[in-house]
Design a protein around this motif. Structure first.
Motif, PDB file in Angstrom:
ATOM      1  N   PRO A 108      35.221  34.536  45.211  1.00 22.76           N
ATOM      2  CA  PRO A 108      36.194  35.611  45.517  1.00 22.76           C
ATOM      3  C   PRO A 108      37.631  35.114  45.588  1.00 22.76           C
ATOM      4  N   ASP A 109      37.825  33.917  46.115  1.00 20.94           N
ATOM      5  CA  ASP A 109      39.181  33.376  46.195  1.00 20.94           C
ATOM      6  C   ASP A 109      39.758  33.128  44.801  1.00 20.94           C
ATOM      7  N   LEU A 110      38.927  32.585  43.926  1.00 23.97           N
ATOM      8  CA  LEU A 110      39.385  32.325  42.559  1.00 23.97           C
ATOM      9  C   LEU A 110      39.726  33.630  41.841  1.00 23.97           C
ATOM     10  N   GLN A 111      38.870  34.644  42.010  1.00 17.95           N
ATOM     11  CA  GLN A 111      39.140  35.941  41.377  1.00 17.95           C
ATOM     12  C   GLN A 111      40.453  36.525  41.880  1.00 17.95           C
ATOM     13  N   TYR A 112      40.708  36.395  43.174  1.00 19.88           N
ATOM     14  CA  TYR A 112      41.931  36.964  43.735  1.00 19.88           C
ATOM     15  C   TYR A 112      43.167  36.219  43.231  1.00 19.88           C
ATOM     16  N   ILE A 113      43.106  34.898  43.229  1.00 21.57           N
ATOM     17  CA  ILE A 113      44.265  34.114  42.798  1.00 21.57           C
ATOM     18  C   ILE A 113      44.570  34.367  41.325  1.00 21.57           C
ATOM     19  N   PHE A 114      43.518  34.365  40.486  1.00 27.56           N
ATOM     20  CA  PHE A 114      43.738  34.591  39.055  1.00 27.56           C
ATOM     21  C   PHE A 114      44.211  36.019  38.781  1.00 27.56           C
ATOM     22  N   GLY A 115      43.565  36.987  39.442  1.00 27.91           N
ATOM     23  CA  GLY A 115      43.821  38.391  39.110  1.00 27.91           C
ATOM     24  C   GLY A 115      45.022  38.997  39.794  1.00 27.91           C
ATOM     25  N   GLU A 116      45.291  38.606  41.033  1.00 25.52           N
ATOM     26  CA  GLU A 116      46.372  39.241  41.792  1.00 25.52           C
ATOM     27  C   GLU A 116      47.656  38.425  41.804  1.00 25.52           C
ATOM     28  N   ILE A 117      47.534  37.109  41.635  1.00 29.63           N
ATOM     29  CA  ILE A 117      48.714  36.259  41.770  1.00 29.63           C
ATOM     30  C   ILE A 117      49.172  35.731  40.412  1.00 29.63           C
ATOM     31  N   PHE A 126      48.937  50.140  37.851  1.00 34.49           N
ATOM     32  CA  PHE A 126      47.729  50.060  38.681  1.00 34.49           C
ATOM     33  C   PHE A 126      46.473  49.967  37.832  1.00 34.49           C
ATOM     34  N   TRP A 127      46.377  50.787  36.794  1.00 35.87           N
ATOM     35  CA  TRP A 127      45.152  50.804  35.983  1.00 35.87           C
ATOM     36  C   TRP A 127      45.020  49.522  35.166  1.00 35.87           C
ATOM     37  N   ASP A 128      46.133  48.963  34.718  1.00 36.06           N
ATOM     38  CA  ASP A 128      46.068  47.673  34.026  1.00 36.06           C
ATOM     39  C   ASP A 128      45.585  46.571  34.972  1.00 36.06           C
ATOM     40  N   ARG A 129      46.057  46.619  36.210  1.00 32.62           N
ATOM     41  CA  ARG A 129      45.595  45.634  37.195  1.00 32.62           C
ATOM     42  C   ARG A 129      44.100  45.798  37.457  1.00 32.62           C
ATOM     43  N   ARG A 130      43.650  47.029  37.464  1.00 36.32           N
ATOM     44  CA  ARG A 130      42.219  47.275  37.680  1.00 36.32           C
ATOM     45  C   ARG A 130      41.389  46.714  36.531  1.00 36.32           C
ATOM     46  N   VAL A 131      41.856  46.891  35.310  1.00 29.08           N
ATOM     47  CA  VAL A 131      41.163  46.314  34.146  1.00 29.08           C
ATOM     48  C   VAL A 131      41.124  44.795  34.251  1.00 29.08           C
ATOM     49  N   ASN A 132      42.260  44.212  34.590  1.00 28.10           N
ATOM     50  CA  ASN A 132      42.362  42.758  34.708  1.00 28.10           C
ATOM     51  C   ASN A 132      41.383  42.218  35.753  1.00 28.10           C
ATOM     52  N   ASN A 133      41.337  42.858  36.902  1.00 28.07           N
ATOM     53  CA  ASN A 133      40.446  42.397  37.973  1.00 28.07           C
ATOM     54  C   ASN A 133      38.982  42.644  37.642  1.00 28.07           C
ATOM     55  N   LEU A 139      33.426  37.952  34.796  1.00 33.46           N
ATOM     56  CA  LEU A 139      33.421  36.651  34.125  1.00 33.46           C
ATOM     57  C   LEU A 139      33.398  35.474  35.088  1.00 33.46           C
ATOM     58  N   ILE A 140      34.137  35.548  36.183  1.00 35.73           N
ATOM     59  CA  ILE A 140      34.217  34.428  37.126  1.00 35.73           C
ATOM     60  C   ILE A 140      33.198  34.666  38.241  1.00 35.73           C
ATOM     61  N   THR A 141      31.956  34.333  37.976  1.00 38.41           N
ATOM     62  CA  THR A 141      30.844  34.592  38.901  1.00 38.41           C
ATOM     63  C   THR A 141      29.879  33.405  38.894  1.00 38.41           C
ATOM     64  N   PRO A 142      29.010  33.322  39.901  1.00 38.87           N
ATOM     65  CA  PRO A 142      28.009  32.237  39.914  1.00 38.87           C
ATOM     66  C   PRO A 142      27.039  32.305  38.752  1.00 38.87           C
ATOM     67  N   GLU A 143      26.874  33.490  38.143  1.00 42.66           N
ATOM     68  CA  GLU A 143      25.944  33.630  37.017  1.00 42.66           C
ATOM     69  C   GLU A 143      26.349  32.801  35.806  1.00 42.66           C
ATOM     70  N   LEU A 144      27.577  32.327  35.787  1.00 46.88           N
ATOM     71  CA  LEU A 144      28.006  31.470  34.683  1.00 46.88           C
ATOM     72  C   LEU A 144      27.112  30.238  34.562  1.00 46.88           C
TER      73      LEU A 144
END
Length: 318
Positions: A108-117, A126-133, A139-144
């Motif tokens: 979750p920290d990695l997703q937030y830093i990449f997506g929000e920062i 707003f909708w572009d940010r939603r697509v990005n997140n 993609l950035i999950t333990p299932e990788l």
């Protein structure tokens, strides 16, 4: 730049290093920003290799969506290689800290830093940010680490068996044919992109083949054969007095009124075309001073383009 003479700058060719439009080339370019040394510096190499590859794929997706215009992003955001490389460093630092503390990967920290920062810092809608997140949440999950699908037909490889050179080979050999569905878009999303690409290609070919002589030498006399051809085909103005004289009062239906209005507009266009080409002929013969509008018309005629002054008089008609 102040030290370079202006005439030299005017003759220079500007070279821009822009991201390619296709997904495979974008992924190849993104992954080339890292090396085996980057992997060796991480204390969690398995997690780092899988996540870094997914991060590069994410970078390729959001860069590739730009070509779809408003269907991709509401505006053209300046995503760049610096965002990717900094995210790679952040990923390595977080994994090294997790290894030192004996904790799990902070997804979750990695997703937030990449997506929000990092990438989110460019996004204003707003909708572009939603697509990005949403991309990052998938993609950035333990299932990788278990071979999750990055997109249809393209899985995250087993990071415990592959090194940097193997990932490069994996991109070249296993990447599927690109489709809009890989961006999670409708199959029709590429119609606009392909149309604009075709128009751009034909415009470039037209400018190179037709407009090169006039643009380089400034010889407007080369437009004389085109003027003669157009003038011979240009019809006479419609006699609106005669046309209206044939109509009775009850004949003025909506369709007839629209036809009369379009005829008036057509006369304005024909007059503008005829007068501008006549003036250009006089300018070529030396009877008139050549103006900027004449030079622009000569260039457009040779390049088979619609002149701007003609476009102002033109109109949408059924």
């Amino acid at each position: 730049w102040d030290l370079i003479p202006e005439p030299i700058l005017q003759r220079c060719i500007k070279v821009a290093d822009e991201a390619p439009s296709d997904l495979r080339s974008n992924l190849r370019r993104a992954y080339s920003k890292f090396s085996q040394d980057s992997i060796d510096e991480c204390q969690k190499p398995k997690e780092f290799k899988a996540t870094l590859f997914a991060l590069c794929f994410f970078h390729s997706l959001i860069s590739g969506r730009i070509k779809f215009g408003a269907q991709g992003w509401s505006k053209k955001y300046p995503f760049n290689d610096g965002d990717l490389t900094i995210c790679g460093e952040v990923l390595k630092n977080y994994l090294n800290n997790a290894e030192a503390l004996g904790t799990d990967v902070p997804w979750p920290d990695l997703q937030y830093i990449f997506g929000e920062i990092m990438y989110g810092g460019h996004i204003t809608d707003f909708w572009d940010r939603r697509v990005n997140n949403t991309y990052l949440s998938v993609l950035i999950t333990p299932e990788l680490l278990q071979g999750a699908n990055l997109c249809a037909g393209f899985k995250s490889p087993d990071s415990s068996k592959l090194e940097y050179v193997h990932y490069v080979k994996y991109i070249e050999e296993r990447f599927p044919a690109e489709t809009p569905q890989m961006f999670w878009l409708h199959p029709n999303a590429e119609i606009g992109f392909l149309t604009n690409q075709g128009i751009s290609i034909f415009q470039t070919v037209s400018e190179i083949s037709g407009g090169g002589t006039s643009g380089g030498s400034g010889d407007i006399s080369a437009a004389k054969p085109v003027i003669d051809n157009y003038m011979s085909q240009l019809p006479s103005n419609l006699d609106m007095i005669e046309i209206r004289g044939r109509l009775k009062e009850e004949d003025y239906t909506p369709f007839v009124i629209v036809s009369l209005q379009e005829s008036d507009r057509m006369n304005l266009l024909l007059t503008a075309m005829r007068s501008s080409m006549s003036e250009l002929e006089l300018g070529i013969s030396g009877q008139l001073n050549v103006t900027d509008n004449m030079e622009s018309l000569a260039v457009d005629l040779q390049a088979n383009k619609v002149n701007a002054l003609w476009a102002e008089k033109a109109y949408a008609s059924l």
